[in-house]
Write an enzyme that holds these catalytic residues in place. Sequence first.
Site, short mmCIF file in Angstrom:
data_model
loop_
_atom_site.label_atom_id
_atom_site.label_comp_id
_atom_site.label_asym_id
_atom_site.label_seq_id
_atom_site.Cartn_x
_atom_site.Cartn_y
_atom_site.Cartn_z
CG HIS A 127 -1.92 0.95 1.40
ND1 HIS A 127 -1.71 2.24 1.80
CD2 HIS A 127 -3.25 0.85 1.16
CE1 HIS A 127 -2.85 2.90 1.82
NE2 HIS A 127 -3.81 2.08 1.43
CG ASP A 204 0.40 -2.72 6.08
OD1 ASP A 204 -0.59 -2.90 6.80
OD2 ASP A 204 0.35 -2.07 5.03
CE LYS A 230 -7.41 -0.49 6.06
NZ LYS A 230 -8.15 -0.06 4.87
CB CYS A 368 -3.67 3.17 -1.66
SG CYS A 368 -4.84 4.47 -1.38
N1 PMP Z 1 -1.92 -1.00 4.51
C1 PMP Z 1 -2.88 -1.73 3.95
C2 PMP Z 1 -2.57 -3.11 3.48
C3 PMP Z 1 -4.16 -1.21 3.83
O1 PMP Z 1 -5.13 -1.92 3.27
C4 PMP Z 1 -4.42 0.11 4.29
C5 PMP Z 1 -5.78 0.74 4.13
N2 PMP Z 1 -6.37 0.55 2.89
C6 PMP Z 1 -3.38 0.81 4.88
C7 PMP Z 1 -2.15 0.23 4.98
C8 PMP Z 1 -3.58 2.19 5.44
O2 PMP Z 1 -4.46 2.15 6.51
P1 PMP Z 1 -5.08 3.48 7.12
O3 PMP Z 1 -5.65 4.24 5.97
O4 PMP Z 1 -6.12 3.00 8.07
O5 PMP Z 1 -3.97 4.21 7.78
#
Ligand code: PMP
Length: 411
Positions: A127, A204, A230, A368
């Site tokens: 991400h 992560d 999440k 992303c």
């Molecule tokens: N890492 C992964 C694998 C994610 O799916 C996400 C959220 N889509 C993030 C990081 C970032 O998380 P947050 O926007 O809650 O900070």
Amino acid sequence: MSVITDISVNEIRKQFPILNQDVNGKPLVYFDNAATSQTPQVVIDALVNYYQKDNANIHRGIHTLAERATTGFEATRKAVQQFINSNEVEEIIFTKGTTEGINLVAQAYGRKFLQEGDEVLITGMEHHSNIVPWQIVCQQTGAKLKVIPVDNNGEISIEEYESLLSERTKIVSAVYISNSLGTINPVPQMIELAHAIGAKVLVDGAQAAPHHKLDVQKLNCDWLAFSGHKMYGPTGVGILYGKRQVLEKMDPYQGGGEMIKEVSFAGTSYNDIPYKFEAGTPNIADVVALKAAIEFMNEVGFEFLHHQEQALLNKGRDILFDIDGFQPIGNAKEKASVISFLIDGVHSFDLGMLLDAKGIAVRTGHHCTQPLMDHFKIDGTVRASFAVYNTVEEVEQFAEALTDIVKKFRK
Ligand code: PMP
């Protein structure tokens, strides 16, 4: 052991008031769980209760409300410690999400310890929040960012990973479960190999926390970052776990109230962990309510969660793959409940909009993970991601809706 029946899934669904609504004249089918999952009534109640009864600033107050707010806040820290089995409660830092957790490590550890010639290793399916903070700290320190390539199934090879590890590797930062593809990476093995050459490892866990029992002592990771929103919790709260001995070596991330012991114009001494990393008034209400989300997950149990989500994934694979022009993106052997795909001749944004018109919420775009999309030479996918409250009937409705949309496009 939990027994999986439609009745129990229906009981779970009843706890999520948001699911009981029509969207665009159709019952809502919510398949955007990898972006944000929905919150059960117990979480909503915890938030309301906090603001109705306990709202006050934490830690420094001696009045009753301040004590109640502090107790609620610290009770969540304890619940998180048990949830991920960390050795000590002080190893749990509240952040606003995974993104902030990774930035914190990149700046508070990376900026302090990385030097020119050092390497930070990430995977090709990260991400953006596990790419950009490392790019920034590499620019600041002269370290180099290296990437473990992803193959056409959306997997990395452990041999290739091993060949990239060297005495120059100081940090490995890897996603446990890919948000775009659902790939489950061999993170336990990756941690072991990184430690063998003396590198530190950040995991992560944004997509892992809602699906997988995480045990940081077993994993032996140095840091783990994840987000409340999440895993059936509120937005705006996340967790960074770090091993005590690593956290103690790190510089503060931000300066301000709470993170200090003594301040004078001559200099400042810093507070102990975890407070050293929690400058300013935190997101108290959402931290307090996160405990209710953890209790919800504990009650449902990972066994049930896992079975239910795998059943949805298998059903999806059975019926969606037959749709005219259906191209799955990412076909890892180990995969969480995410189906990313394209349909020949129909743009993913059009699919997303036409599905929304039928009450079905999916995510479209690059999720992303632009470098991963570049690898597949596409600009995005349609992603359906399932949670424990989703049903097999919803997957069937989804397949019917897609078939209908594709037929109209082919006319
Ligand atoms: N890492 C992964 C694998 C994610 O799916 C996400 C959220 N889509 C993030 C990081 C970032 O998380 P947050 O926007 O809650 O900070």
